[in-house]
Design a protein around this motif. Sequence first.
Motif, PDB file in Angstrom:
ATOM      1  N   ALA A   8      25.395 -13.367 -21.846  1.00 12.43           N
ATOM      2  CA  ALA A   8      24.484 -12.269 -21.546  1.00 12.43           C
ATOM      3  C   ALA A   8      23.128 -12.724 -21.026  1.00 12.43           C
ATOM      4  CB  ALA A   8      24.322 -11.405 -22.787  1.00 12.43           C
ATOM      5  N   SER A   9      22.858 -14.040 -20.979  1.00 11.72           N
ATOM      6  CA  SER A   9      21.525 -14.427 -20.512  1.00 11.72           C
ATOM      7  C   SER A   9      21.548 -14.978 -19.090  1.00 11.72           C
ATOM      8  CB  SER A   9      20.905 -15.444 -21.458  1.00 11.72           C
ATOM      9  OG  SER A   9      21.620 -16.644 -21.365  1.00 11.72           O
ATOM     10  N   HIS A  10      22.715 -14.924 -18.445  1.00  8.07           N
ATOM     11  CA  HIS A  10      22.841 -15.527 -17.126  1.00  8.07           C
ATOM     12  C   HIS A  10      22.538 -14.513 -16.026  1.00  8.07           C
ATOM     13  CE1 HIS A  10      24.324 -18.769 -14.601  1.00  8.07           C
ATOM     14  NE2 HIS A  10      24.841 -17.825 -13.830  1.00  8.07           N
ATOM     15  N   HIS A  11      21.745 -14.939 -15.042  1.00 10.29           N
ATOM     16  CA  HIS A  11      21.511 -14.085 -13.874  1.00 10.29           C
ATOM     17  C   HIS A  11      21.563 -14.958 -12.627  1.00 10.29           C
ATOM     18  CE1 HIS A  11      19.890 -10.684 -11.559  1.00 10.29           C
ATOM     19  NE2 HIS A  11      19.318 -11.638 -10.834  1.00 10.29           N
ATOM     20  N   VAL A  12      22.418 -14.582 -11.693  1.00  5.13           N
ATOM     21  CA  VAL A  12      22.505 -15.340 -10.442  1.00  5.13           C
ATOM     22  C   VAL A  12      21.543 -14.693  -9.440  1.00  5.13           C
ATOM     23  CG1 VAL A  12      24.023 -16.102  -8.575  1.00  5.13           C
ATOM     24  CG2 VAL A  12      24.937 -15.816 -10.898  1.00  5.13           C
ATOM     25  N   PRO A  13      20.521 -15.448  -8.982  1.00  8.12           N
ATOM     26  CA  PRO A  13      19.565 -14.819  -8.051  1.00  8.12           C
ATOM     27  C   PRO A  13      20.234 -14.411  -6.745  1.00  8.12           C
ATOM     28  CG  PRO A  13      19.064 -17.162  -8.355  1.00  8.12           C
ATOM     29  CD  PRO A  13      20.178 -16.822  -9.306  1.00  8.12           C
ATOM     30  N   VAL A  14      19.846 -13.250  -6.253  1.00  3.91           N
ATOM     31  CA  VAL A  14      20.462 -12.671  -5.054  1.00  3.91           C
ATOM     32  C   VAL A  14      19.609 -13.020  -3.825  1.00  3.91           C
ATOM     33  CG1 VAL A  14      20.899 -10.415  -3.973  1.00  3.91           C
ATOM     34  CG2 VAL A  14      21.595 -10.834  -6.336  1.00  3.91           C
ATOM     35  N   LEU A  15      20.283 -13.308  -2.718  1.00  5.94           N
ATOM     36  CA  LEU A  15      19.610 -13.595  -1.433  1.00  5.94           C
ATOM     37  C   LEU A  15      18.488 -14.622  -1.622  1.00  5.94           C
ATOM     38  CD1 LEU A  15      19.553  -9.953   0.000  1.00  5.94           C
ATOM     39  CD2 LEU A  15      20.776 -11.888   0.997  1.00  5.94           C
ATOM     40  N   LEU A  16      18.787 -15.657  -2.399  1.00  7.88           N
ATOM     41  CA  LEU A  16      17.749 -16.637  -2.766  1.00  7.88           C
ATOM     42  C   LEU A  16      17.201 -17.372  -1.533  1.00  7.88           C
ATOM     43  CD1 LEU A  16      16.191 -18.059  -5.017  1.00  7.88           C
ATOM     44  CD2 LEU A  16      18.090 -19.650  -5.267  1.00  7.88           C
ATOM     45  N   GLY A  17      18.110 -17.937  -0.730  1.00  8.71           N
ATOM     46  CA  GLY A  17      17.670 -18.690   0.453  1.00  8.71           C
ATOM     47  C   GLY A  17      16.860 -17.818   1.410  1.00  8.71           C
ATOM     48  N   SER A 112      21.202  -9.157 -14.663  1.00  3.50           N
ATOM     49  CA  SER A 112      22.513  -9.230 -15.334  1.00  3.50           C
ATOM     50  C   SER A 112      22.381  -9.230 -16.860  1.00  3.50           C
ATOM     51  CB  SER A 112      23.282 -10.464 -14.866  1.00  3.50           C
ATOM     52  OG  SER A 112      23.539 -10.351 -13.494  1.00  3.50           O
ATOM     53  N   PRO A 113      21.415  -9.991 -17.442  1.00  3.94           N
ATOM     54  CA  PRO A 113      21.308  -9.921 -18.911  1.00  3.94           C
ATOM     55  C   PRO A 113      21.026  -8.502 -19.406  1.00  3.94           C
ATOM     56  CG  PRO A 113      20.020 -11.751 -18.053  1.00  3.94           C
ATOM     57  CD  PRO A 113      20.528 -11.009 -16.862  1.00  3.94           C
ATOM     58  N   GLN A 114      20.221  -7.735 -18.650  1.00  2.54           N
ATOM     59  CA  GLN A 114      19.976  -6.351 -19.091  1.00  2.54           C
ATOM     60  C   GLN A 114      21.277  -5.555 -19.036  1.00  2.54           C
ATOM     61  OE1 GLN A 114      16.828  -5.630 -16.242  1.00  2.54           O
ATOM     62  NE2 GLN A 114      15.233  -5.733 -17.802  1.00  2.54           N
ATOM     63  N   LEU A 115      22.015  -5.699 -17.946  1.00  5.40           N
ATOM     64  CA  LEU A 115      23.266  -4.938 -17.796  1.00  5.40           C
ATOM     65  C   LEU A 115      24.336  -5.381 -18.785  1.00  5.40           C
ATOM     66  CD1 LEU A 115      23.686  -4.697 -13.929  1.00  5.40           C
ATOM     67  CD2 LEU A 115      23.501  -2.778 -15.515  1.00  5.40           C
ATOM     68  N   ASP A 116      24.398  -6.690 -19.021  1.00  6.56           N
ATOM     69  CA  ASP A 116      25.513  -7.236 -19.812  1.00  6.56           C
ATOM     70  C   ASP A 116      25.279  -7.216 -21.319  1.00  6.56           C
ATOM     71  OD1 ASP A 116      26.740  -7.702 -17.426  1.00  6.56           O
ATOM     72  OD2 ASP A 116      26.232  -9.831 -17.336  1.00  6.56           O
ATOM     73  N   THR A 117      24.045  -6.943 -21.742  1.00  6.35           N
ATOM     74  CA  THR A 117      23.783  -6.894 -23.186  1.00  6.35           C
ATOM     75  C   THR A 117      23.969  -5.446 -23.630  1.00  6.35           C
ATOM     76  OG1 THR A 117      22.154  -8.656 -22.888  1.00  6.35           O
ATOM     77  CG2 THR A 117      22.081  -7.465 -24.979  1.00  6.35           C
ATOM     78  N   ALA A 118      25.060  -5.206 -24.365  1.00  2.21           N
ATOM     79  CA  ALA A 118      25.429  -3.826 -24.707  1.00  2.21           C
ATOM     80  C   ALA A 118      24.303  -3.100 -25.437  1.00  2.21           C
ATOM     81  CB  ALA A 118      26.700  -3.829 -25.543  1.00  2.21           C
ATOM     82  N   THR A 119      23.527  -3.838 -26.242  1.00  2.41           N
ATOM     83  CA  THR A 119      22.491  -3.181 -27.049  1.00  2.41           C
ATOM     84  C   THR A 119      21.326  -2.658 -26.207  1.00  2.41           C
ATOM     85  OG1 THR A 119      21.572  -5.375 -27.443  1.00  2.41           O
ATOM     86  CG2 THR A 119      22.918  -4.422 -29.206  1.00  2.41           C
ATOM     87  N   ARG A 120      21.234  -3.072 -24.920  1.00  2.92           N
ATOM     88  CA  ARG A 120      20.169  -2.538 -24.073  1.00  2.92           C
ATOM     89  C   ARG A 120      20.535  -1.142 -23.546  1.00  2.92           C
ATOM     90  NH1 ARG A 120      16.276  -6.153 -22.388  1.00  2.92           N
ATOM     91  NH2 ARG A 120      15.178  -4.193 -22.066  1.00  2.92           N
ATOM     92  N   GLY A 121      21.812  -0.806 -23.620  1.00  2.00           N
ATOM     93  CA  GLY A 121      22.233   0.559 -23.299  1.00  2.00           C
ATOM     94  C   GLY A 121      22.216   0.920 -21.828  1.00  2.00           C
ATOM     95  N   PHE A 122      22.365  -0.079 -20.930  1.00  2.00           N
ATOM     96  CA  PHE A 122      22.385   0.219 -19.495  1.00  2.00           C
ATOM     97  C   PHE A 122      23.796   0.460 -18.967  1.00  2.00           C
ATOM     98  CE2 PHE A 122      18.358  -2.206 -19.624  1.00  2.00           C
ATOM     99  CZ  PHE A 122      17.556  -1.383 -18.872  1.00  2.00           C
ATOM    100  N   SER A 123      24.796   0.013 -19.716  1.00  2.00           N
ATOM    101  CA  SER A 123      26.123  -0.087 -19.123  1.00  2.00           C
ATOM    102  C   SER A 123      27.128   0.908 -19.704  1.00  2.00           C
ATOM    103  CB  SER A 123      26.651  -1.518 -19.332  1.00  2.00           C
ATOM    104  OG  SER A 123      27.956  -1.602 -18.851  1.00  2.00           O
ATOM    105  N   PHE A 124      27.921   1.493 -18.800  1.00  2.00           N
ATOM    106  CA  PHE A 124      29.001   2.364 -19.272  1.00  2.00           C
ATOM    107  C   PHE A 124      30.245   1.534 -19.533  1.00  2.00           C
ATOM    108  CE2 PHE A 124      28.542   2.533 -14.681  1.00  2.00           C
ATOM    109  CZ  PHE A 124      29.725   1.936 -14.275  1.00  2.00           C
TER     110      PHE A 124
END
Length: 317
Positions: A8-17, A112-124
């Motif tokens: 739950a703490s991993h985030h892959v940066p988007v359009l980094l280059g 991604s950590p916000q979305l993937d951590t169920a206790t943050r309540g972002f995800s269905f």
Amino acid sequence: MKKETKGASHHVPVLLGPAIAGLNLKVDGWYVDGTFGRGGHSGAILKNLGPDGHLLAIDRDPQAISSAPESLRNDPRLELLHGEFSEIRRYAIERNMLGKVDGLLLDLGVSSPQLDTATRGFSFQSDGPLDMRMDPSKGASAADWIGTVEEKTLKRVLQQFGEERFSGRIARAIIAARSEAVIERTAQLAEIVRQAVPARGQKRHPATKTFQAIRIFINNELAELESALEASVELLRPGGRLCVISFHSLEDRRVKRFMRERSREPEPYRGLPEIPPEHRPPLKLIGKAISPSDEEIANNARARSSHLRVAERLSCT
Ligand SMILES: C[S@@+](CC[C@H](N)C(=O)[O-])C[C@H]1O[C@@H](n2cnc3c(N)ncnc32)[C@H](O)[C@@H]1O
């Protein structure tokens, strides 16, 4: 339920280059990353700065700030700030940096950590308390809001921020369901929405747009974006770059419109070789919107809908 493969703490940066290229980094420049997240873009900015460079990295999520890796936290060129990017003008004034910033990056939305951590309540996709606040110390949670909102307001939010064509049915179903039981879990809300809409050949989960709309509303995301865009013109020095990565059309439309309007020469001077300084547009567009490559999308599905837009601050003197 969705499997959590990367933790739950991993985030892959988007359009980094492309984002780093768009910032056109100077080794001794002064930069602002308005959306620190897990520090993917911030780390890459710092790699390109020399000892006299500086980065102010902001995030409204206290967990993003507290999860910053030691390597970044100990970097004397980095200042990490818990706050909202709508406040960047004030942050720049407090640091005597208004009009002196070399680049501002906004990588919008949630991490991604916000979305993937169920206790943050972002995800269905994984059940958790229906919260959705990026900063849980401020404002009402999604559950609190849903508990009291009027049907017509709910319908309008679903329409405006989710572009949900079944907004009326969904709003009605939510109001009916809450008279039976308090809606306090993400799975509960997802199920109410699923039952409210026709089940014909949908590619995405039927609650996708409802969750997006409520999240945008609860976090006041579009007003935050408008304030930061507005402030960016005063923030940047001539030659400074504004780079914005958006993830849906509501955001991208605003970024596109703002950059277009602020880079347009005023009608009476269009095409003339000299425009008086006070009538020059403050920004110049740098290229067109950049989308992720097929390879990036294959490696990171969350990059799929992203767009990067870049503009440069022009001198008005
Ligand atoms: C897509 S993530 C950024 C990821 C980051 N670029 C990285 O590579 O790790 C968006 C982050 O911006 C933060 N955020 C969203 N809106 C914000 C706002 N108005 N002010 C400050 N931070 C915000 C979120 O809390 C989240 O951590």
